[in-house]
Design a protein around this motif. Structure first.
Motif, PDB file in Angstrom:
ATOM      1  N   GLY A   1       0.943  -1.217   0.062  1.00  6.71           N
ATOM      2  CA  GLY A   1       0.059  -0.004   0.125  1.00  6.71           C
ATOM      3  C   GLY A   1       0.705   1.411  -0.020  1.00  6.71           C
ATOM      4  O   GLY A   1       0.382   2.342   0.164  1.00  6.71           O
ATOM      5  N   VAL A   2       1.959   1.176  -0.148  1.00  4.70           N
ATOM      6  CA  VAL A   2       3.034   2.295  -0.189  1.00  4.70           C
ATOM      7  C   VAL A   2       3.041   2.985  -1.586  1.00  4.70           C
ATOM      8  O   VAL A   2       3.178   2.138  -2.621  1.00  4.70           O
ATOM      9  CB  VAL A   2       4.620   1.944   0.153  1.00  4.70           C
ATOM     10  CG1 VAL A   2       5.299   3.115  -0.083  1.00  4.70           C
ATOM     11  CG2 VAL A   2       4.518   1.497   1.617  1.00  4.70           C
ATOM     12  N   PRO A   3       2.857   4.169  -1.725  1.00  4.80           N
ATOM     13  CA  PRO A   3       2.739   5.057  -3.077  1.00  4.80           C
ATOM     14  C   PRO A   3       4.191   4.727  -3.686  1.00  4.80           C
ATOM     15  O   PRO A   3       5.270   4.732  -3.039  1.00  4.80           O
ATOM     16  CB  PRO A   3       2.414   6.184  -2.827  1.00  4.80           C
ATOM     17  CG  PRO A   3       1.793   6.402  -1.502  1.00  4.80           C
ATOM     18  CD  PRO A   3       2.552   5.190  -0.703  1.00  4.80           C
ATOM     19  N   LEU A   4       4.014   4.529  -5.251  1.00  2.86           N
ATOM     20  CA  LEU A   4       5.047   4.472  -5.940  1.00  2.86           C
ATOM     21  C   LEU A   4       5.190   5.431  -7.025  1.00  2.86           C
ATOM     22  O   LEU A   4       4.169   5.828  -7.305  1.00  2.86           O
ATOM     23  CB  LEU A   4       5.089   3.038  -6.621  1.00  2.86           C
ATOM     24  CG  LEU A   4       5.379   1.900  -5.758  1.00  2.86           C
ATOM     25  CD1 LEU A   4       4.937   0.470  -6.697  1.00  2.86           C
ATOM     26  CD2 LEU A   4       6.660   1.707  -5.314  1.00  2.86           C
ATOM     27  N   ALA A   5       6.556   5.787  -7.352  1.00  2.84           N
ATOM     28  CA  ALA A   5       6.448   6.816  -8.472  1.00  2.84           C
ATOM     29  C   ALA A   5       6.242   5.926  -9.634  1.00  2.84           C
ATOM     30  O   ALA A   5       5.901   6.342 -10.730  1.00  2.84           O
ATOM     31  CB  ALA A   5       7.773   7.272  -8.467  1.00  2.84           C
ATOM     32  N   GLY A   6       6.718   4.717  -9.946  1.00  2.00           N
ATOM     33  CA  GLY A   6       6.407   3.751 -11.130  1.00  2.00           C
ATOM     34  C   GLY A   6       6.449   2.252 -10.698  1.00  2.00           C
ATOM     35  O   GLY A   6       6.965   2.156  -9.545  1.00  2.00           O
ATOM     36  N   PHE A   7       5.908   1.622 -11.624  1.00  2.59           N
ATOM     37  CA  PHE A   7       5.898   0.239 -11.452  1.00  2.59           C
ATOM     38  C   PHE A   7       6.991  -0.457 -11.976  1.00  2.59           C
ATOM     39  O   PHE A   7       7.868   0.240 -12.718  1.00  2.59           O
ATOM     40  CB  PHE A   7       4.615  -0.587 -11.900  1.00  2.59           C
ATOM     41  CG  PHE A   7       3.362  -0.201 -11.380  1.00  2.59           C
ATOM     42  CD1 PHE A   7       3.237  -0.641 -10.042  1.00  2.59           C
ATOM     43  CD2 PHE A   7       2.386   0.268 -12.129  1.00  2.59           C
ATOM     44  CE1 PHE A   7       1.977  -0.234  -9.171  1.00  2.59           C
ATOM     45  CE2 PHE A   7       0.907   0.637 -11.384  1.00  2.59           C
ATOM     46  CZ  PHE A   7       1.194   0.157 -10.083  1.00  2.59           C
TER      47      PHE A   7
END
Length: 194
Positions: A56-62
């Motif tokens: 559930g941690v926000p990411l800048a990209g996959f």
């Protein structure tokens, strides 16, 4: 113009669908919210792409374009399922229309997320068909001078025939059931940040 490719299952699909097939059902827990325009349910006034890792941690990209592609499809379907459930709806069958109905990767994800078979019309241009049938219905009602059911007007119409596009996998459906809470938490965090 959309590029096509032969996917691992041997089908000819849009190129991004082949990438989706290279990733596991559930995307290893990666979730994306892809908001092109402001949403009203739930209210998300700021368009944008929000990506979350399996915790559930926000990411800048996959990690890869394939994960991104699967996140787009799964995210849309998880959202539809979650919000339809909140309205008390639990579809027993889903009817896919338009160009997406020809994409076997997409229709399988729909079937698996909803746990319901996906049907597609034998008529490919469903928007124009729907408009023509609604006009015919209105004409028949006016001609009769009383209400006639839509089903009565369309009964026997060859274009109203449906084929099965996908049937759900119990294992995949279980994965998506397990993702609903994580999707809700991701969506709630985006709404709270507005």
């Amino acid at each position: 113009m959309q590029c096509a490719a032969v996917c691992p299952d041997g089908s000819l699909q849009p190129a991004h669908s082949c990438g989706v097939q290279s990733t596991p059902v559930g995307n290893d827990g990666h979730i994306g919210l892809f908001i092109d325009t402001p949403e009203i349910i739930p209210y998300i006034g700021t368009p944008g792409t929000r990506r979350f890792d399996p915790t559930g941690v926000p990411l800048a990209g996959f990690p890869s374009p394939a994960v991104e592609a699967r996140a787009v499809l799964e995210g849309q379907m998880l959202s539809m399922r979650m919000h339809s459930k909140a309205m008390g709806l639990s579809p027993k069958v889903v009817i896919a229309t338009g160009g997406g109905s020809a994409n076997t990767v997409l229709t399988q994800i729909i079937a698996d997320v909803f746990g319901a078979p996906v049907l597609k019309s034998t008529q490919t241009d469903s928007a124009s068909l729907g408009a023509a049938l609604r006009a015919l219905h209105g004409f028949k009602v006016r001609e009769a001078g009383e209400f006639i059911s839509y089903a009565e007007v369309t009964d026997g119409c060859p274009a109203m025939q449906y084929n099965t596009a996908a049937v759900p996998s119990a294992d995949a459906h279980a994965v998506y059931n397990g993702m609903l809470d994580a999707y809700k938490r991701a969506e709630d965090s985006v709404v709270a940040a507005q």
